[in-house]
Design a protein around this motif. Sequence first.
Motif, mmCIF file in Angstrom:
data_model
loop_
_atom_site.group_PDB
_atom_site.id
_atom_site.type_symbol
_atom_site.label_atom_id
_atom_site.label_comp_id
_atom_site.label_asym_id
_atom_site.label_seq_id
_atom_site.Cartn_x
_atom_site.Cartn_y
_atom_site.Cartn_z
ATOM 1 N N GLU A 270 0.831 -1.196 0.000
ATOM 2 C CA GLU A 270 0.000 0.000 0.000
ATOM 3 C C GLU A 270 0.869 1.251 0.000
ATOM 4 O O GLU A 270 1.930 1.294 0.624
ATOM 5 C CB GLU A 270 -0.879 -0.018 1.259
ATOM 6 N N ASP A 271 0.398 2.267 -0.675
ATOM 7 C CA ASP A 271 1.086 3.557 -0.740
ATOM 8 C C ASP A 271 0.765 4.371 0.507
ATOM 9 O O ASP A 271 -0.150 5.175 0.522
ATOM 10 C CB ASP A 271 0.652 4.311 -2.000
ATOM 11 N N ARG A 272 1.533 4.166 1.555
ATOM 12 C CA ARG A 272 1.285 4.885 2.805
ATOM 13 C C ARG A 272 1.807 6.320 2.765
ATOM 14 O O ARG A 272 1.198 7.224 3.323
ATOM 15 C CB ARG A 272 1.907 4.127 3.982
ATOM 16 N N SER A 273 2.946 6.552 2.106
ATOM 17 C CA SER A 273 3.504 7.909 2.118
ATOM 18 C C SER A 273 2.638 8.873 1.308
ATOM 19 O O SER A 273 2.453 10.025 1.708
ATOM 20 C CB SER A 273 4.954 7.921 1.640
ATOM 21 N N GLN B 126 -0.586 8.650 0.871
ATOM 22 C CA GLN B 126 -1.774 8.910 1.691
ATOM 23 C C GLN B 126 -1.442 9.908 2.806
ATOM 24 O O GLN B 126 -2.255 10.767 3.144
ATOM 25 C CB GLN B 126 -2.312 7.605 2.285
ATOM 26 N N ALA B 127 -0.238 9.797 3.372
ATOM 27 C CA ALA B 127 0.179 10.713 4.434
ATOM 28 C C ALA B 127 0.317 12.138 3.896
ATOM 29 O O ALA B 127 -0.076 13.102 4.572
ATOM 30 C CB ALA B 127 1.493 10.248 5.067
ATOM 31 N N THR C 102 6.957 7.655 5.525
ATOM 32 C CA THR C 102 5.977 8.494 6.226
ATOM 33 C C THR C 102 6.681 9.476 7.154
ATOM 34 O O THR C 102 6.210 10.595 7.339
ATOM 35 C CB THR C 102 4.952 7.645 6.999
#
Length: 165
Positions: A25-28, A30-31, A138
Amino acid sequence: MSDLPAGARAVVVTASNRASAGVYEDRSGQAVAAGLRDLGFAVEGPHVRPDDVEQLVAVLREAVDSGVDLVVTTGGTGLSPTDVTPEATRGVLEREAPGIADAVRRYGAEHGVPTAVLSRGLAGTAGRTLIVNLPGSTGGVKDGLAVLGPLLPHVVSQLRGGDHV
């Protein structure tokens, strides 16, 4: 909320081979999107692209052509052979703003992340859009937004033709 000019718009772009392939998942991204919303931006994205100069240039140019105030990328700024976000960004920028990128690196290093200085991220303008490269973590995003938050109301106003304050 901030003192952003009304209707401030941003686009988020994630550069990651693995996230674009669905490996994780693309967490950065989204952050970044959440952080920019917290600052008062209407946010589009994240647009997840592989570490490919042509694909990144295309999504950056599309964002600039759409007239957004800000484009923030995450990922692809390190020393890995596949990290090409700065090269793609340089192909779109008309004027660099090295102090912004330097401040992001310095903030990370001063807050316990010595590897922050390895980021090759750029910042600058294309038309009336500010483009900023942030790292793909993140933590790097959090540090970058801490630097950008106080600057963005003034930058957006300036790029929209406002006078110096």
